[in-house]
Design an enzyme around this catalytic site. Structure first.
Site, PDB file in Angstrom:
ATOM      1  N   CYS A  67     -12.133 -21.828 -65.953  1.00 31.70           N
ATOM      2  CA  CYS A  67     -10.905 -22.684 -65.753  1.00 31.70           C
ATOM      3  C   CYS A  67     -10.671 -23.486 -66.757  1.00 31.70           C
ATOM      4  O   CYS A  67     -11.687 -23.992 -67.641  1.00 31.70           O
ATOM      5  CB  CYS A  67     -11.232 -23.315 -64.598  1.00 31.70           C
ATOM      6  SG  CYS A  67      -9.990 -24.442 -63.989  1.00 31.70           S
ATOM      7  N   CYS A  71     -12.754 -30.958 -64.921  1.00 30.82           N
ATOM      8  CA  CYS A  71     -13.398 -31.725 -63.760  1.00 30.82           C
ATOM      9  C   CYS A  71     -15.126 -31.660 -64.195  1.00 30.82           C
ATOM     10  O   CYS A  71     -15.599 -30.710 -64.151  1.00 30.82           O
ATOM     11  CB  CYS A  71     -13.021 -30.971 -62.363  1.00 30.82           C
ATOM     12  SG  CYS A  71     -11.534 -30.320 -62.148  1.00 30.82           S
ATOM     13  N   CYS A  74     -17.780 -29.763 -62.682  1.00 29.32           N
ATOM     14  CA  CYS A  74     -17.476 -28.279 -62.262  1.00 29.32           C
ATOM     15  C   CYS A  74     -18.160 -27.435 -63.025  1.00 29.32           C
ATOM     16  O   CYS A  74     -17.785 -27.314 -64.276  1.00 29.32           O
ATOM     17  CB  CYS A  74     -16.155 -28.019 -62.086  1.00 29.32           C
ATOM     18  SG  CYS A  74     -15.610 -26.396 -61.267  1.00 29.32           S
ATOM     19  N   CYS A 111     -12.700 -18.993 -46.588  1.00 34.43           N
ATOM     20  CA  CYS A 111     -12.389 -19.697 -47.411  1.00 34.43           C
ATOM     21  C   CYS A 111     -12.203 -19.019 -48.604  1.00 34.43           C
ATOM     22  O   CYS A 111     -13.471 -18.791 -49.058  1.00 34.43           O
ATOM     23  CB  CYS A 111     -12.828 -21.205 -47.551  1.00 34.43           C
ATOM     24  SG  CYS A 111     -12.025 -22.265 -48.804  1.00 34.43           S
ATOM     25  N   CYS A 142      -8.322 -19.901 -45.117  1.00 33.70           N
ATOM     26  CA  CYS A 142      -8.249 -20.949 -45.961  1.00 33.70           C
ATOM     27  C   CYS A 142      -8.008 -20.606 -47.416  1.00 33.70           C
ATOM     28  O   CYS A 142      -8.778 -19.492 -47.778  1.00 33.70           O
ATOM     29  CB  CYS A 142      -9.555 -21.977 -45.545  1.00 33.70           C
ATOM     30  SG  CYS A 142      -9.197 -23.471 -46.702  1.00 33.70           S
ATOM     31  N   CYS A 202      -6.815 -29.415 -45.934  1.00 36.01           N
ATOM     32  CA  CYS A 202      -8.181 -29.353 -45.933  1.00 36.01           C
ATOM     33  C   CYS A 202      -8.338 -30.285 -47.098  1.00 36.01           C
ATOM     34  O   CYS A 202      -7.986 -29.854 -48.084  1.00 36.01           O
ATOM     35  CB  CYS A 202      -8.906 -28.122 -46.077  1.00 36.01           C
ATOM     36  SG  CYS A 202     -10.589 -28.137 -46.269  1.00 36.01           S
ATOM     37  N   ARG A 274     -16.374 -31.980 -42.576  1.00 35.31           N
ATOM     38  CA  ARG A 274     -17.336 -31.070 -43.088  1.00 35.31           C
ATOM     39  C   ARG A 274     -18.253 -31.221 -43.971  1.00 35.31           C
ATOM     40  O   ARG A 274     -18.057 -32.023 -45.178  1.00 35.31           O
ATOM     41  CB  ARG A 274     -16.361 -29.715 -43.762  1.00 35.31           C
ATOM     42  CG  ARG A 274     -17.310 -28.689 -44.082  1.00 35.31           C
ATOM     43  CD  ARG A 274     -16.688 -27.214 -44.572  1.00 35.31           C
ATOM     44  NE  ARG A 274     -15.371 -26.969 -43.617  1.00 35.31           N
ATOM     45  CZ  ARG A 274     -14.362 -26.717 -44.197  1.00 35.31           C
ATOM     46  NH1 ARG A 274     -14.004 -26.636 -45.107  1.00 35.31           N
ATOM     47  NH2 ARG A 274     -13.344 -26.210 -43.127  1.00 35.31           N
TER      48      ARG A 274
HETATM   49  N1  SAM Z   1      -9.758 -24.821 -58.937  1.00 40.94           N
HETATM   50  C1  SAM Z   1      -9.269 -25.257 -57.735  1.00 40.94           C
HETATM   51  C2  SAM Z   1      -9.265 -26.900 -57.477  1.00 40.94           C
HETATM   52  O1  SAM Z   1      -9.814 -27.347 -58.296  1.00 40.94           O
HETATM   53  O2  SAM Z   1      -8.588 -27.217 -56.636  1.00 40.94           O
HETATM   54  C3  SAM Z   1     -10.174 -24.905 -56.495  1.00 40.94           C
HETATM   55  C4  SAM Z   1     -11.613 -24.859 -56.368  1.00 40.94           C
HETATM   56  S1  SAM Z   1     -12.535 -26.351 -56.612  1.00 40.94           S
HETATM   57  C5  SAM Z   1     -14.120 -25.701 -57.202  1.00 40.94           C
HETATM   58  C6  SAM Z   1     -12.736 -26.910 -55.040  1.00 40.94           C
HETATM   59  C7  SAM Z   1     -13.498 -28.180 -55.073  1.00 40.94           C
HETATM   60  O3  SAM Z   1     -14.931 -27.921 -54.884  1.00 40.94           O
HETATM   61  C8  SAM Z   1     -13.240 -29.229 -56.174  1.00 40.94           C
HETATM   62  O4  SAM Z   1     -12.162 -29.897 -55.717  1.00 40.94           O
HETATM   63  C9  SAM Z   1     -14.648 -30.143 -55.841  1.00 40.94           C
HETATM   64  O5  SAM Z   1     -14.295 -31.051 -54.524  1.00 40.94           O
HETATM   65  C10 SAM Z   1     -15.677 -29.090 -55.190  1.00 40.94           C
HETATM   66  N2  SAM Z   1     -16.534 -28.942 -56.200  1.00 40.94           N
HETATM   67  C11 SAM Z   1     -16.590 -28.104 -57.615  1.00 40.94           C
HETATM   68  N3  SAM Z   1     -17.877 -28.433 -58.053  1.00 40.94           N
HETATM   69  C12 SAM Z   1     -18.556 -29.188 -57.208  1.00 40.94           C
HETATM   70  C13 SAM Z   1     -19.868 -29.664 -57.481  1.00 40.94           C
HETATM   71  N4  SAM Z   1     -20.743 -29.293 -58.846  1.00 40.94           N
HETATM   72  N5  SAM Z   1     -20.611 -30.490 -56.398  1.00 40.94           N
HETATM   73  C14 SAM Z   1     -19.959 -30.629 -55.406  1.00 40.94           C
HETATM   74  N6  SAM Z   1     -18.555 -30.253 -55.189  1.00 40.94           N
HETATM   75  C15 SAM Z   1     -17.960 -29.437 -56.283  1.00 40.94           C
HETATM   76  C1  DTB Z   2     -14.881 -28.056 -51.140  1.00 41.83           C
HETATM   77  O1  DTB Z   2     -14.643 -29.267 -50.630  1.00 41.83           O
HETATM   78  N1  DTB Z   2     -16.119 -27.697 -51.453  1.00 41.83           N
HETATM   79  C2  DTB Z   2     -16.167 -26.285 -51.597  1.00 41.83           C
HETATM   80  C3  DTB Z   2     -14.673 -25.784 -51.272  1.00 41.83           C
HETATM   81  N2  DTB Z   2     -14.016 -26.996 -51.075  1.00 41.83           N
HETATM   82  C4  DTB Z   2     -13.996 -24.750 -52.147  1.00 41.83           C
HETATM   83  C5  DTB Z   2     -16.579 -25.872 -52.966  1.00 41.83           C
HETATM   84  C6  DTB Z   2     -18.022 -26.451 -53.377  1.00 41.83           C
HETATM   85  C7  DTB Z   2     -18.237 -26.031 -54.531  1.00 41.83           C
HETATM   86  C8  DTB Z   2     -19.656 -26.366 -55.305  1.00 41.83           C
HETATM   87  C9  DTB Z   2     -19.941 -25.701 -56.777  1.00 41.83           C
HETATM   88  C10 DTB Z   2     -19.978 -24.451 -56.857  1.00 41.83           C
HETATM   89  O2  DTB Z   2     -20.644 -23.502 -56.195  1.00 41.83           O
HETATM   90  O3  DTB Z   2     -19.479 -23.821 -57.661  1.00 41.83           O
HETATM   91 FE1  SF4 Z   3     -11.178 -25.740 -62.279  1.00 39.69          FE
HETATM   92 FE2  SF4 Z   3     -13.478 -26.494 -61.152  1.00 39.69          FE
HETATM   93 FE3  SF4 Z   3     -11.395 -28.190 -61.844  1.00 39.69          FE
HETATM   94 FE4  SF4 Z   3     -11.057 -26.510 -59.968  1.00 39.69          FE
HETATM   95  S1  SF4 Z   3     -12.751 -28.159 -59.826  1.00 39.69           S
HETATM   96  S2  SF4 Z   3      -9.616 -26.940 -61.353  1.00 39.69           S
HETATM   97  S3  SF4 Z   3     -12.287 -24.970 -60.814  1.00 39.69           S
HETATM   98  S4  SF4 Z   3     -12.665 -27.092 -63.326  1.00 39.69           S
END
Ligand code: SAM
Ligand code: DTB
Ligand code: SF4
Length: 344
Positions: A67, A71, A74, A111, A142, A202, A274
Site C-alpha cells: 500500500c 498509516c 499498518c 468483510c 462488508c 462501519c 465491535r
Molecule cells: N486500506 C483500507 C483503509 O485503510 O481504509 C482498508 C484496510 S485497513 C487495514 C482497515 C483498518 O484496519 C484501518 O483503518 C485501521 O483502523 C485497522 N488497522 C490496520 N492496522 C492495524 C493495527 N496494526 N492494529 C489495529 N488496527 C489496525
Molecule cells: C477494522 O476496523 N479492523 C479490521 C477491519 N476493520 C478491516 C482490520 C484490522 C487489521 C489489523 C492488522 C492486520 O491484520 O493487518
Molecule cells: Fe494502506 Fe494500511 Fe493505511 Fe489501509 S491502513 S491505507 S492498507 S497503509
C-alpha cells in the site's frame, strides 16, 4: 473540522444521533468510576440489543500489502519493512471458498479488505463480482478498500454491498501524528459517499497509539456526531507490528480499552460495537469485561488481515463460558421500520 456527512434518507433513521456530543461530555464519561461506567453501558446495551448475543464477522484480505499510504500502525504500508509481501487481488474462487468456510463456521458477516489507497475502476468491477457471490451465500457483505468516490460507492451498492468499513482511526488533533498521505476530511468525504449510496457505515478507530484520553474522547465524539452515527463501530486495540513506526509505543492500560468500549456503547446506543483487532493480546478476562461494557461483535477466524486473531474454537469456547451466543445465521435482517439491524 466538521463531522457532518450528508444522508439522502428522507426521514432520520432510528439510530440517528439523539444529541451532539462535545469532547468534554465524552471525556466526563471516561472519568466515571469504573462500575458506574459499566452499569450505564449495560443499561444502554440491554435497551437496544439482546445482551447475550454477539455478531461474528469474518475478515479476508483480498489484496494484501504494497500500500502506498503511510498509516503508522499498518503492516501493509509498502514503505515499512514488516515482512508483508505485496500480492495481487485474490481470484474470485478463493474468495468464495473462504466465504463458504466462514459461513460453515458460524459467521454472519464477511468483510473483504484491500490494501489500497483507493480502488481503480477495474478493481471495482472485480469486487462487485465478489460481493454478489458472497451475498448469494446468505452472508452479509462488508468491504474496506480505502477512499471511495460516489460512483464507486453506488456500484458497490448495486452489487449488494451491505456495509463499507472506513475508519476515522483517531481524533482530528492526533491524526497528523499517524497519517500524512490523506486527510481527515478525505475520510469524512468517503463516509458521505457511502451513506449517500445507501450502504451502511462501519466506522471506528484504533486506541493504544499513544493518544491521550482526551483524544480518545475526541475520536468517540467524532463517531457519535456523524449524522446518523455508524451502524457498526470497530474499536481496534493497536496490534504492534515490528517494522511499523508505532511498534514500541507504550501499551495502553487494558482497563482504559474497556472504558473506550463502554463510552462507544453509551454514545452510539444502537450500533454494533465491535471488539476488533488486538483481542489475542487482551486475553480472555479483558475481553469478558469488554462484553460487559457493551461490545456485541467480534472478528472471528484465525486471521485478521495479516496478523493473528484467536482461533475460532477458542472464541466459541470463550462465548460459551460467558453464556454468550453467536448471532443466528439468517437473523441479521434489517428492521423494516428504520433500516438498522438493531431493535428499535
Ligand atoms: N486500506 C483500507 C483503509 O485503510 O481504509 C482498508 C484496510 S485497513 C487495514 C482497515 C483498518 O484496519 C484501518 O483503518 C485501521 O483502523 C485497522 N488497522 C490496520 N492496522 C492495524 C493495527 N496494526 N492494529 C489495529 N488496527 C489496525
Ligand atoms: C477494522 O476496523 N479492523 C479490521 C477491519 N476493520 C478491516 C482490520 C484490522 C487489521 C489489523 C492488522 C492486520 O491484520 O493487518
Ligand atoms: Fe494502506 Fe494500511 Fe493505511 Fe489501509 S491502513 S491505507 S492498507 S497503509
Amino acid at each position: 473540522m466538521t463531522a457532518s456527512i450528508q444522508s439522502s434518507a428522507a426521514s432520520k433513521p432510528a439510530h440517528a444521533s439523539a444529541r451532539t456530543w462535545t469532547v468534554d461530555a465524552v471525556a466526563q464519561l471516561f472519568e466515571l468510576p469504573f462500575k458506574d461506567l459499566l452499569y450505564r453501558a449495560q443499561q444502554v446495551h440491554r435497551a437496544h440489543f439482546a445482551a447475550d448475543e454477539v455478531e461474528l464477522a469474518t475478515l479476508l484480505s483480498i489484496k494484501t500489502g504494497g500500500c502506498p499510504e503511510d498509516c503508522a500502525y499498518c503492516p501493509q504500508a509498502a514503505r515499512y519493512h514488516t515482512g508483508v509481501k505485496a500480492e495481487k487481488l485474490l481470484p474470485l474462487e478463493d474468495v468464495i471458498t473462504a466465504a463458504r468456510a466462514a459461513k460453515e463456521n458460524g459467521a454472519t458477516r464477511f468483510c473483504m479488505g484491500a490494501a489500497w489507497r483507493e480502488p481503480k475502476g477495474r478493481d471495482i468491477a472485480k469486487v462487485q463480482e465478489m460481493v454478489s457471490a458472497v451475498k448469494s451465500l446468505g452472508l452479509e457483505t462488508c468491504a474496506t478498500l480505502g477512499m471511495l468516490s460516489e460512483d464507486q460507492a453506488q456500484s458497490l451498492k448495486a452489487a449488494g454491498l451491505d456495509y463499507y468499513n472506513h475508519n476515522l482511526d483517531t481524533a482530528p488533533e492526533f491524526y497528523g501524528e499517524i497519517i500524512s498521505t490523506r486527510t481527515y476530511q478525505h475520510r469524512l468525504d468517503t463516509l458521505g459517499h457511502v451513506r449517500r449510496a445507501g450502504i451502511k457505515v462501519c466506522c471506528g478507530g484504533i486506541v493504544g497509539m499513544g493518544e491521550s484520553r482526551t483524544q480518545r474522547a475526541g475520536l468517540i465524539a467524532q463517531l457519535a456526531n456523524l449524522d446518523p452515527y455508524p451502524e457498526s463501530v470497530p474499536i481496534n486495540h493497536l496490534v504492534q507490528v515490528p517494522g511499523t513506526p508505532l511498534c514500541g509505543t507504550e501499551p495502553l492500560d487494558p482497563l482504559e480499552f474497556v472504558r473506550t468500549i463502554a463510552v462507544a456503547r453509551i454514545t452510539m446506543p444502537a450500533a454494533r460495537v465491535r471488539l476488533s483487532a488486538g483481542r489475542r493480546e487482551l486475553g480472555e478476562a479483558v475481553q469478558a469485561m469488554c462484553f460487559l461494557a457493551g461490545a456485541n461483535s467480534i472478528f472471528y477466524g484465525e486471521k485478521l488481515l495479516t496478523t493473528c486473531n484467536p482461533e475460532a474454537e477458542a472464541d466459541r469456547n470463550l462465548l460459551a463460558k460467558l453464556g454468550l451466543r453467536p448471532q443466528a445465521q439468517g437473523s441479521a435482517e434489517n428492521c423494516c421500520e428504520c433500516g438498522t439491524l438493531a431493535k428499535c
